[in-house]
Motif scaffolding. Sequence first.
Motif, short mmCIF file in Angstrom:
data_model
loop_
_atom_site.label_atom_id
_atom_site.label_comp_id
_atom_site.label_asym_id
_atom_site.label_seq_id
_atom_site.Cartn_x
_atom_site.Cartn_y
_atom_site.Cartn_z
N ARG A 242 -13.17 16.17 -21.43
CA ARG A 242 -13.21 17.63 -21.39
C ARG A 242 -12.81 18.22 -22.74
O ARG A 242 -13.45 19.16 -23.24
CB ARG A 242 -12.27 18.14 -20.29
N LEU A 243 -11.75 17.68 -23.34
CA LEU A 243 -11.32 18.18 -24.65
C LEU A 243 -12.39 17.92 -25.72
O LEU A 243 -12.62 18.77 -26.59
CB LEU A 243 -10.00 17.53 -25.04
N ILE A 244 -13.01 16.76 -25.64
CA ILE A 244 -14.07 16.46 -26.61
C ILE A 244 -15.23 17.45 -26.44
O ILE A 244 -15.76 17.97 -27.42
CB ILE A 244 -14.54 15.01 -26.44
N ASN A 245 -15.59 17.71 -25.20
CA ASN A 245 -16.69 18.65 -24.96
C ASN A 245 -16.32 20.06 -25.42
O ASN A 245 -17.15 20.78 -25.98
CB ASN A 245 -17.05 18.66 -23.48
N GLU A 246 -15.06 20.46 -25.17
CA GLU A 246 -14.63 21.78 -25.61
C GLU A 246 -14.64 21.89 -27.14
O GLU A 246 -15.07 22.90 -27.69
CB GLU A 246 -13.24 22.08 -25.07
N SER A 247 -14.15 20.85 -27.80
CA SER A 247 -14.15 20.88 -29.27
C SER A 247 -15.57 20.88 -29.82
O SER A 247 -15.87 21.58 -30.79
CB SER A 247 -13.37 19.68 -29.81
N GLN A 248 -16.45 20.12 -29.18
CA GLN A 248 -17.84 20.14 -29.63
C GLN A 248 -18.49 21.50 -29.40
O GLN A 248 -19.26 21.99 -30.24
CB GLN A 248 -18.63 19.05 -28.91
N GLY A 249 -18.15 22.13 -28.27
CA GLY A 249 -18.67 23.46 -28.03
C GLY A 249 -18.14 24.47 -29.04
O GLY A 249 -18.89 25.33 -29.52
N TYR A 250 -16.83 24.36 -29.36
CA TYR A 250 -16.28 25.26 -30.37
C TYR A 250 -16.92 25.02 -31.72
O TYR A 250 -17.23 25.97 -32.46
CB TYR A 250 -14.76 25.04 -30.46
N ARG A 251 -17.14 23.76 -32.07
CA ARG A 251 -17.80 23.45 -33.33
C ARG A 251 -19.22 24.00 -33.36
O ARG A 251 -19.66 24.61 -34.34
CB ARG A 251 -17.83 21.93 -33.53
#
Length: 346
Positions: A242-251
């Motif tokens: 989830r954190l990886i997906n959120e960081s990728q979305g923010y990026r």
Amino acid sequence: MPMDWDDFKARKQGGGGGGGGIGPPQIRIPEFRMPNMKLPGVFFVVVAFALWLLSGIYIVGPDEQGIVLRYGAIARVASSGLNYHIPYPFETVFTPKVTEVKRIEIGFRTIDPGPPARYLDKPHESLMLTGDENMVDLDVIVQYRISDAVKYLFNVRNAQVTVGHAAEAAIRQVVGSKPIDEALTTGKGVIQVETMTEIQKVLNKYDSGLSVVAVQLQDVTPPKEVIQSFKDVASAREDKNRLINESQGYRNQVIPETRGKAAQVIRQAEAYRETKIRQARGDADRFLATLREYKKAPYITRKRLYLEMMKEVMPTVDKIILDKKNNSGVLPILSLKGDALKDLKR
């Protein structure tokens, strides 16, 4: 009167002379008389024979295939519809359902389909060892059908047990080659396909006439003793993803926005550059034009420049007017605006 064999031997032993010999014994054949059958008995025999003939009529359903045996050997295969065979004991008929999909449950048994459904756990079937030497509790449903009715009837004694044993062996082999993470998460589809292939190989080797339709993993969990630890690991893995997906979305959100702002700044800088260049060129052209006019009429040009400058500057400054005739005192140089004018009136 005819004599029997004992009398014949007694006479032969005790008899002396005599002119004539004794011939062979006479055998008496009993007479056979046909029973006097009455009409009701004959009718009963005829009806029984007709019923025996009618017992050879049978129906093969649309989902069935008729296999006719004559003295235990295959005589023919009957198609769907109304058919006839020589009644028992000469011929017998089997009609297995060749289109019906049957199922085998491994690791559990359905007690009541419900709702709510009730199941009985079979841990001796469901507990399996994975490729990384971990235990996993796995429930499987195997669906199969009859592909060859003749092989199904004569090559396999108990198809349900045969498929169950083949499925259990196949699923243990496949799970034993996979790590536990694949068995619990992403590898379920691959396990189902490989298990289906292995079961079919075994059934083909037995020449069973059975075809596997589908293999479904119902429930794949760690053993009860360590299930909480596996849940914690799975929860941590989900948080990580989830954190990886959120960081990728923010990026993905920030990078295009930053690129847009950078492009905007570059466009503004380029526009400012063009503006300054054109402004400088205009000023230079205007200065050269003024210089050319100055060379033609210096005095008039200086005067015009002076007046243009005064016209531009004078409206923005405070003006003081002095009278040359009366220049005594400070009154001529006082600002007659605002509070100063009010003080003079007092």
